[in-house]
Write a protein that holds these residues in place. Structure first.
Motif, PDB file in Angstrom:
ATOM      1  N   ALA A 276       0.673  -1.451   0.030  1.00  0.00           N
ATOM      2  CA  ALA A 276      -0.081   0.050  -0.180  1.00  0.00           C
ATOM      3  C   ALA A 276       0.756   0.647   0.053  1.00  0.00           C
ATOM      4  N   HIS A 277       0.761   2.418  -1.197  1.00  0.00           N
ATOM      5  CA  HIS A 277       1.125   3.638  -1.273  1.00  0.00           C
ATOM      6  C   HIS A 277       1.003   4.202  -0.439  1.00  0.00           C
ATOM      7  N   ILE A 287       2.900   0.344   3.186  1.00  0.00           N
ATOM      8  CA  ILE A 287       3.609  -0.999   3.935  1.00  0.00           C
ATOM      9  C   ILE A 287       3.403  -2.265   2.982  1.00  0.00           C
ATOM     10  N   THR A 288       3.517  -3.652   3.425  1.00  0.00           N
ATOM     11  CA  THR A 288       3.499  -4.781   2.453  1.00  0.00           C
ATOM     12  C   THR A 288       2.967  -5.356   4.035  1.00  0.00           C
ATOM     13  N   GLY A 289       2.581  -6.332   2.865  1.00  0.00           N
ATOM     14  CA  GLY A 289       1.704  -7.997   3.738  1.00  0.00           C
ATOM     15  C   GLY A 289       0.815  -8.569   3.303  1.00  0.00           C
ATOM     16  N   VAL A 316       0.841  -7.069   8.777  1.00  0.00           N
ATOM     17  CA  VAL A 316       2.177  -5.885   8.901  1.00  0.00           C
ATOM     18  C   VAL A 316       2.747  -6.454   9.837  1.00  0.00           C
ATOM     19  N   ASP A 317       4.667  -6.515   9.803  1.00  0.00           N
ATOM     20  CA  ASP A 317       4.665  -6.489  11.287  1.00  0.00           C
ATOM     21  C   ASP A 317       4.501  -7.491  12.218  1.00  0.00           C
ATOM     22  N   GLY A 318       3.348  -8.410  12.163  1.00  0.00           N
ATOM     23  CA  GLY A 318       2.752  -9.372  13.346  1.00  0.00           C
ATOM     24  C   GLY A 318       1.398  -9.211  13.607  1.00  0.00           C
ATOM     25  N   VAL A 321      -3.218  -4.533  10.192  1.00  0.00           N
ATOM     26  CA  VAL A 321      -4.031  -2.760  10.076  1.00  0.00           C
ATOM     27  C   VAL A 321      -4.949  -3.302   9.003  1.00  0.00           C
ATOM     28  N   THR A 322      -5.868  -2.096   9.283  1.00  0.00           N
ATOM     29  CA  THR A 322      -6.931  -2.295   8.061  1.00  0.00           C
ATOM     30  C   THR A 322      -6.419  -1.082   7.338  1.00  0.00           C
ATOM     31  N   VAL A 323      -6.965  -0.559   5.699  1.00  0.00           N
ATOM     32  CA  VAL A 323      -6.586   0.023   4.742  1.00  0.00           C
ATOM     33  C   VAL A 323      -7.390  -0.047   3.969  1.00  0.00           C
ATOM     34  N   GLY A 324      -7.200   1.305   3.973  1.00  0.00           N
ATOM     35  CA  GLY A 324      -8.643   2.147   3.196  1.00  0.00           C
ATOM     36  C   GLY A 324      -8.163   3.012   1.730  1.00  0.00           C
TER      37      GLY A 324
END
Length: 345
Positions: A276-277, A287-289, A316-318, A321-324
């Protein structure tokens, strides 16, 4: 002043130059005295005007004859000379021109059907990321060509088609990424790249408009575009999905957020990873996951908690997380673009 002379003044001729040129044009060949008599301009001044027009390539002066003869150039050649001069001016101006994007909202009230179609076509041709459209099926059918071009250059297009015109629905469906239908009459809502929007009485676009019908075109207006998009999603939830295209081959780079949600949903049976950019001002640039969960209402089967929800949950890193997308407020992050790929085993 003669209407033709008045139009010539718009191309840089003075009023007296225009009168002189037309007088010579009508006579073919004339003496300076003849021109003066025809225009009621003094002979001495006519000499100056004739020289000026000759320099412009509109007249030829034969001063080897007595009295001096003046002859008009063929109008086609004269217009060509004027066009060349205008082209030279255009080149000079183009070198000085600095293109800037409008940084303020533009609002236009449109009452003419053809004008509204022109505005819609221009917005579609300028789309870079996504188009959300709710219109009667015949309206979308008329816009099939620009919509098809937009989809071919990678724009995500969601169409909600109103009415029961089967032929129009089939034609319009070929131009979109995903299509739903609603059998009831609909008003027109169009959102392009979340910054431009059109709302209109659909009777105006169908050519059945009444005196007070109008369309409203808004550009560079993200807040209004977002509000209309939210309204669009509410109608979208009431429609029935009839078609959707195959997603792009993975990896799919820097997709608009909702286009990426569409792709992730299409590849629901695969183990996916998303980068996610993010928009500036957050605690990371990206972030990447792996994808843990998708909440969306673009495709069947829907999985949202409310109609406007389009949310990805990533590990992400254990942590989950939510992305909108643009303007996200319930998610942890707001992303301007996503890259979708299959995870490596």
């Amino acid at each position: 002043m003669d209407s033709t002379a008045e139009r010539l003044t718009k191309f840089g001729l003075s009023e007296t130059e225009a009168q002189t040129y037309l007088a010579v044009l009508e006579s073919g060949t004339a003496t300076v005295a003849d021109v003066g008599a025809a225009t009621d301009i003094s002979t001495g001044y006519v000499y100056d005007l004739v020289e000026s027009l000759a320099e412009r390539g509109l007249l030829v002066v034969d001063d080897h004859r007595t009295p001096t003869q003046v002859r008009a150039i063929d109008p086609e050649a004269a217009i060509e000379a004027m066009t060349e001069e205008l082209n030279d001016i255009e080149s000079d101006l183009a070198e000085r021109y600095t293109d800037t994007e409008r940084d303020y909202p533009a609002i236009e009230l449109v009452r003419a059907r053809q004008t509204l179609y022109q505005r819609l076509e221009a917005l579609i041709e300028g789309a870079e990321e996504e188009i959300f459209m709710m219109v009667p099926a015949p309206v979308a059918e008329r816009l099939t060509e620009p919509l098809t071009r937009a989809r071919e250059r990678g724009v995500f297009i969601a169409l909600l088609l109103g009415g029961d015109d089967i032929e129009a629905i089939e034609h319009a469906s070929d131009a979109a990424s995903v299509v739903r239908t609603w059998n009831y009459p609909v008003e027109s809502l169009v959102v392009v790249d979340n910054v431009a929007a059109v709302t209109s009485d659909s009777s105006l676009l169908r050519g059945e408009h009444r005196e007070n019908d109008y369309g409203l075109v808004l550009e560079q207006s993200p807040k209004t575009g977002g509000a209309i998009a939210s309204q669009w999603f509410n109608f979208w939830a009431a429609g029935e999905e009839i078609a959707s295209v195959e997603p792009p081959v993975l990896p799919a780079e820097r997709l608009s957020f909702r286009h990426a949600v569409f792709v992730v949903s299409k590849y629901a049976d695969r183990d996916l990873e998303v980068t996610a950019h993010l928009y500036p001002g957050q605690d990371a640039e990206s972030i990447t996951g792996p994808v843990v969960e998708v909440k969306q209402g673009l495709l069947e089967p829907v999985s949202y908690d409310f109609p406007v929800q389009n949310t990805l949950t990533l590990a992400v890193d254990g942590e989950e997380v939510t992305v909108g997308g643009p303007g996200a407020f319930v998610e942890d992050y707001s992303a301007k673009a996503l890259t979708v790929r299959e995870r490596e085993n």
